[in-house]
Design a protein around this motif. Structure first.
Motif, PDB file in Angstrom:
ATOM      1  N   ASN A   1       0.807  -1.228   0.000  1.00 58.24           N
ATOM      2  CA  ASN A   1       0.000   0.000   0.000  1.00 58.24           C
ATOM      3  C   ASN A   1       0.838   1.275   0.000  1.00 58.24           C
ATOM      4  N   ARG A   2       2.030   1.221  -0.591  1.00 59.52           N
ATOM      5  CA  ARG A   2       2.820   2.458  -0.713  1.00 59.52           C
ATOM      6  C   ARG A   2       2.264   3.309  -1.851  1.00 59.52           C
ATOM      7  N   THR A   3       2.355   4.597  -1.692  1.00 58.76           N
ATOM      8  CA  THR A   3       1.824   5.514  -2.686  1.00 58.76           C
ATOM      9  C   THR A   3       2.795   5.662  -3.843  1.00 58.76           C
ATOM     10  N   ARG A   4       2.316   6.235  -4.938  1.00 59.22           N
ATOM     11  CA  ARG A   4       3.156   6.532  -6.100  1.00 59.22           C
ATOM     12  C   ARG A   4       4.119   7.667  -5.748  1.00 59.22           C
ATOM     13  N   CYS A   5       5.342   7.592  -6.225  1.00 54.48           N
ATOM     14  CA  CYS A   5       6.335   8.629  -5.922  1.00 54.48           C
ATOM     15  C   CYS A   5       6.011   9.915  -6.682  1.00 54.48           C
ATOM     16  N   MET A   6       5.922  11.017  -5.958  1.00 56.63           N
ATOM     17  CA  MET A   6       5.674  12.323  -6.552  1.00 56.63           C
ATOM     18  C   MET A   6       6.258  13.397  -5.635  1.00 56.63           C
ATOM     19  N   PRO A   7       6.645  14.553  -6.175  1.00 51.82           N
ATOM     20  CA  PRO A   7       7.239  15.604  -5.346  1.00 51.82           C
ATOM     21  C   PRO A   7       6.288  16.072  -4.252  1.00 51.82           C
ATOM     22  N   GLY A   8       6.861  16.530  -3.152  1.00 49.37           N
ATOM     23  CA  GLY A   8       6.077  17.099  -2.068  1.00 49.37           C
ATOM     24  C   GLY A   8       5.632  16.113  -1.007  1.00 49.37           C
TER      25      GLY A   8
ATOM     26  N   GLY B   1       7.418  21.126   3.112  1.00 45.63           N
ATOM     27  CA  GLY B   1       6.171  21.611   2.519  1.00 45.63           C
ATOM     28  C   GLY B   1       6.300  22.094   1.090  1.00 45.63           C
ATOM     29  N   MET B   2       7.529  22.127   0.544  1.00 47.07           N
ATOM     30  CA  MET B   2       7.709  22.561  -0.841  1.00 47.07           C
ATOM     31  C   MET B   2       7.503  21.383  -1.788  1.00 47.07           C
ATOM     32  N   ASN B   3       7.270  21.696  -3.043  1.00 43.90           N
ATOM     33  CA  ASN B   3       7.010  20.671  -4.056  1.00 43.90           C
ATOM     34  C   ASN B   3       8.342  20.152  -4.611  1.00 43.90           C
ATOM     35  N   VAL B   4       9.142  19.569  -3.713  1.00 44.22           N
ATOM     36  CA  VAL B   4      10.448  19.042  -4.096  1.00 44.22           C
ATOM     37  C   VAL B   4      10.571  17.616  -3.574  1.00 44.22           C
ATOM     38  N   VAL B   5      11.621  16.929  -4.020  1.00 41.00           N
ATOM     39  CA  VAL B   5      11.918  15.570  -3.573  1.00 41.00           C
ATOM     40  C   VAL B   5      13.138  15.617  -2.660  1.00 41.00           C
ATOM     41  N   LEU B   6      13.079  14.927  -1.539  1.00 38.07           N
ATOM     42  CA  LEU B   6      14.226  14.796  -0.652  1.00 38.07           C
ATOM     43  C   LEU B   6      14.807  13.398  -0.807  1.00 38.07           C
TER      44      LEU B   6
END
Length: 575
Positions: A329-336, A532-537
């Protein structure tokens, strides 16, 4: 009547005396006030504790093509200030270790440090279960006790904790809580079945951290000095550079290469008869500042690399039975997406993200399919240059440095013309510890981002931390605020551009200049900055802490770098 003249004389003398005292005091106060308003050529403000004002991010897209080649000359620019507010602790056993003073008057710092380490022990929390299943939470408590059983643990020690299995190359971090009462807890999530080993490392006792912070207070900007070299015919003209003109100790003008939009302060001595705008070479000078007092080196272990020793405890291993699959049940990878405290784990040497459903490539074709048509802009320090280097090898790209560039700093460019894949790398602008490199190749990250048009096929990767550990945290904050503002401008003009932030990673090195504690403080600021920014860590800190089959290194080994890149690609071509 003649007898009445004496009281009158006494009153006159008293009045004159008071008047003279008042005049003298007025002159004295005026003199002090007058001196306080006289300008000082290089005010010693670098040791004050007033925080650095943060530059306000600009909202326009104004760019500076070559920001470190400013023509501005100023004799006495505003110096940088350290806001570190720790006391100035002397390196005596009495004041570094008050708990033993009077009890063992002849004990040394080294003896106490070794004694303290032996007294640290961990155990399972009293109400922990005896049988463990995947998905359970494991808590370990640890403290130091003397022979009488009394808790003598410091508050504020720096520990790292993880669970691992070397045979299966499995590993995950633990979350450490300092209860401020002499006890600590490490909390783990059990993520694989089978043997699970527990390790808790003391990186620094509180006393070592206080020494590190004192050196920041005493030497906020001059631990390392830099140089700009001009080549005039066969002659070499060197001018010293740094973020604060006060440490240049010069009464002559200096060249101001600062760029508020990029969050940068940078100054160099003005060379005689040479324009500030003349191109040169950037380099560094040998470290000459004495940071430690007698005996303090014993707090940092061999080579000043930190103690980094595993404390004893029981049980040191447990056995875990199969349970709930942590990867369902992991979500799809997306920024933010938010990054939890435990964001993933290794199993079979492969990183499994708990943030989203990450990819694992098995061959070169899968890498190429994911990155086909993409342009990757990597910028920052050498830990993200590793991304460039590994993609060149993985994809067999044709790479070359630009004219007059060196591989260490770039700019570098690699291409696959068949699959239309382009990978770029350039280092960030000063401060930068590197081999001699042309100054016109060094640009500040915020300005480079402003020059990127962006789009759905552009990936911007940023890692800025390794060269800022010798400076106050607020100077790093200035730089990262400017980068954040540049990312916001990029997303305003091109919302589809993927921006990836690579965190710091654990390392080994002089803990007073480039150690884990200093890097960790910068990493905390970076996470706060981009929350909280629309970036990937890409959490390289956790990915290097979770594994125990490699030692700490500024440049992680290839298997770890590949896991970082696979996680990056999980957002480029998500499942």
């Amino acid at each position: 009547m003649p007898g009445g003249s004496k009281p009158m004389e006494r009153r006159v003398r008293c009045f004159l005396g008071i008047t003279m005292v008042l005049v003298f005091m007025s002159l004295l106060m005026y003199g002090v006030q007058d001196r306080s308003w006289k300008p000082s050529p290089n005010p010693p403000a670098i040791r004050t504790r007033k925080p650095i004002p943060h530059p306000q991010p600009l909202q326009s897209r104004t760019t500076v093509p070559h920001p470190i080649h400013s023509r501005i000359i100023t004799p006495h620019p505003r110096p940088i200030q350290s806001n570190t507010t720790i006391p100035n602790p002397p390196a005596t056993v009495k004041q570094l270790f008050p708990e033993i003073h009077g009890k063992k008057p002849n004990v040394s710092i080294h003896q106490y440090s070794a004694m303290y380490f032996k007294q640290l022990k961990f155990s399972l929390q009293s109400h922990s279960a005896k049988n463990f299943t995947v998905g359970d939470t494991l808590r370990v408590v640890f403290s130091a006790r003397n022979k009488q059983g009394n808790i003598i643990t410091n508050t504020g020690d720096y520990f790292r904790a993880s669970i691992f299995n070397l045979k299966t190359k499995s590993g995950a971090v633990g979350i450490i809580t300092d209860h401020k009462n002499g006890t600590y807890t490490a909390t783990f999530k059990l993520l694989w079945a089978g043997e699970v080993n527990i390790i808790v490392k003391l990186v620094h006792p509180r006393q070592a951290i206080e020494v590190i912070e004192r050196t920041v207070w005493e030497h906020p900007v001059d631990k390392i000095m830099f140089v700009k070299r001009y080549l005039i015919g066969k002659a070499k003209v060197d001018t010293r550079c740094n973020v604060d003109p006060a440490v240049l100790n010069t009464h002559t003008p200096v060249c101001n290469y600062s760029d508020p939009q990029a969050g940068v302060r940078w100054y160099c001595e003005k060379a005689a008869n040479i324009s500030c705008n003349t191109s040169g070479y950037h380099g560094r000078l040998p470290t000459s500042v004495k940071l430690l007092r007698k005996g303090e080196e014993k707090l940092f272990g061999r080579g000043l690399n930190g103690i980094k020793k595993s404390i004893s405890g029981s049980p040191s291993k447990i056995y875990v039975t199969s349970g709930l699959n942590p990867l369902v049940n992991r979500t799809r990878c997306m920024p933010g997406l938010p990054t939890p405290q435990i964001s993933g784990f290794y199993k079979g040497g492969v990183w499994n993200s708990l943030v989203c459903h990450n990819r694992h490539f098995s061959n070169q074709s899968e890498w190429r399919t994911c990155l086909r048509g993409k342009t990757l802009h990597f910028m920052g320090d050498s830990t993200i240059r590793q991304w460039y280097e590994h993609l060149v090898k993985l994809l067999k790209l044709s790479d070359r440095p630009l004219p007059d560039a060196i591989h260490q700093t770039g700019p570098l460019l690699a291409r696959d013309t068949v699959n239309n894949i382009t990978v770029k790398y350039r280092s960030h602008g000063p401060p930068l510890r590197c081999a001699w490199t042309r100054t016109f190749h060094l640009q500040y990250v915020a300005n480079v981002i402003d020059e990127i048009e962006g789009g759905q096929n552009d990936i911007v990767g940023i890692s800025v931390w390794a060269h800022f550990t010798t400076y106050p945290v607020d100077m790093y904050r200035e730089r990262m605020e400017a980068i954040r503002a540049a990312i916001q401008r990029l997303h305003q003009r091109s919302p589809q551009t993927l921006v990836v932030i690579k965190s710091a990673n654990t390392r080994t090195g002089n803990e007073l200049l480039a150690g884990d504690w200093l890097a960790y403080q910068l990493d905390l600021v970076m996470r706060e900055m981009f929350e909280g920014m629309n970036v990937v860590l890409v959490d390289a800190w956790e990915m290097t802490t979770a594994q125990q089959w490699h030692g700490d290194a500024i440049h992680p080994t290839s298997d770890i770098v590949i896991q970082e890149l696979q996680y990056l690609c999980s957002f480029v071509c998500p499942l």
